[in-house]
Design a protein around this motif. Structure first.
Motif, PDB file in Angstrom:
ATOM      1  N   THR A  17       0.829  -1.212   0.021  1.00 10.43           N
ATOM      2  CA  THR A  17      -0.017   0.204   0.018  1.00 10.43           C
ATOM      3  C   THR A  17       0.613   1.225  -0.055  1.00 10.43           C
ATOM      4  O   THR A  17       0.681   2.195  -0.600  1.00 10.43           O
ATOM      5  CB  THR A  17      -0.886  -0.060   1.178  1.00 10.43           C
ATOM      6  OG1 THR A  17      -1.659  -1.153   1.170  1.00 10.43           O
ATOM      7  CG2 THR A  17      -1.990   1.294   1.218  1.00 10.43           C
ATOM      8  N   SER A  30       2.083   1.870  -3.642  1.00  5.00           N
ATOM      9  CA  SER A  30       1.078   2.501  -4.387  1.00  5.00           C
ATOM     10  C   SER A  30       0.925   3.873  -4.083  1.00  5.00           C
ATOM     11  O   SER A  30       0.922   4.633  -4.852  1.00  5.00           O
ATOM     12  CB  SER A  30      -0.249   1.760  -4.066  1.00  5.00           C
ATOM     13  OG  SER A  30      -0.086   0.295  -4.574  1.00  5.00           O
ATOM     14  N   ALA A  69      -3.521   1.659  -4.121  1.00  3.46           N
ATOM     15  CA  ALA A  69      -3.766   1.693  -2.780  1.00  3.46           C
ATOM     16  C   ALA A  69      -5.203   1.226  -2.180  1.00  3.46           C
ATOM     17  O   ALA A  69      -5.099   1.012  -0.928  1.00  3.46           O
ATOM     18  CB  ALA A  69      -3.405   3.174  -2.386  1.00  3.46           C
ATOM     19  N   THR A  89      -7.256  -2.513  -4.277  1.00  3.26           N
ATOM     20  CA  THR A  89      -6.445  -3.723  -4.508  1.00  3.26           C
ATOM     21  C   THR A  89      -5.843  -4.158  -2.879  1.00  3.26           C
ATOM     22  O   THR A  89      -5.884  -5.443  -2.242  1.00  3.26           O
ATOM     23  CB  THR A  89      -4.955  -3.645  -5.049  1.00  3.26           C
ATOM     24  OG1 THR A  89      -5.204  -3.291  -6.324  1.00  3.26           O
ATOM     25  CG2 THR A  89      -4.113  -4.743  -5.054  1.00  3.26           C
ATOM     26  N   SER A  90      -5.663  -3.173  -1.985  1.00  4.43           N
ATOM     27  CA  SER A  90      -5.523  -3.357  -0.575  1.00  4.43           C
ATOM     28  C   SER A  90      -6.429  -3.806   0.172  1.00  4.43           C
ATOM     29  O   SER A  90      -6.512  -4.706   0.932  1.00  4.43           O
ATOM     30  CB  SER A  90      -4.931  -1.959   0.096  1.00  4.43           C
ATOM     31  OG  SER A  90      -3.911  -1.523  -0.512  1.00  4.43           O
TER      32      SER A  90
END
Length: 91
Positions: free
Chosen positions: A33, A36, A60, A63-64
């Motif tokens: 994260t 990103s 960030a 996807t996280s």
């Protein structure tokens, strides 16, 4: 401005190497994260706000969140498994 860019690029390399060798899944997700977020800052410095917003939202953000949900489900699956044969013998 060049110094800031070099520091951010160095941080990206450190994040990439660290996430590759780190054993803890939660810490790896947090490092990813951070990677990103720094990448979205670099896109802003390079005057590409559309890529910066996309990197922040997808890299960030989404996807996280998906990684955290997957990690939670994996831990729940591990907790719900049947005990091993050795544990059954001890009972």
């Amino acid at each position: 401005m060049q110094v800031i860019m070099m520091l951010l690029l160095g941080f990206l390399v450190v994040c990439a190497v660290t996430v590759s060798f780190h054993r803890g899944m939660l810490n790896s997700i947090l490092i990813f994260t951070a990677y990103s977020v720094v990448m979205s800052i670099i896109w802003m410095i390079l005057e590409s706000p559309d890529l910066a917003i996309t990197e922040a939202a997808v890299g960030a953000g989404v996807t996280s969140i998906l990684f955290f949900v997957t990690l939670k489900r994996i831990k729940n699956i591990d907790a719900g498994q049947e005990p091993d044969d050795e544990e059954k013998k001890n009972d």
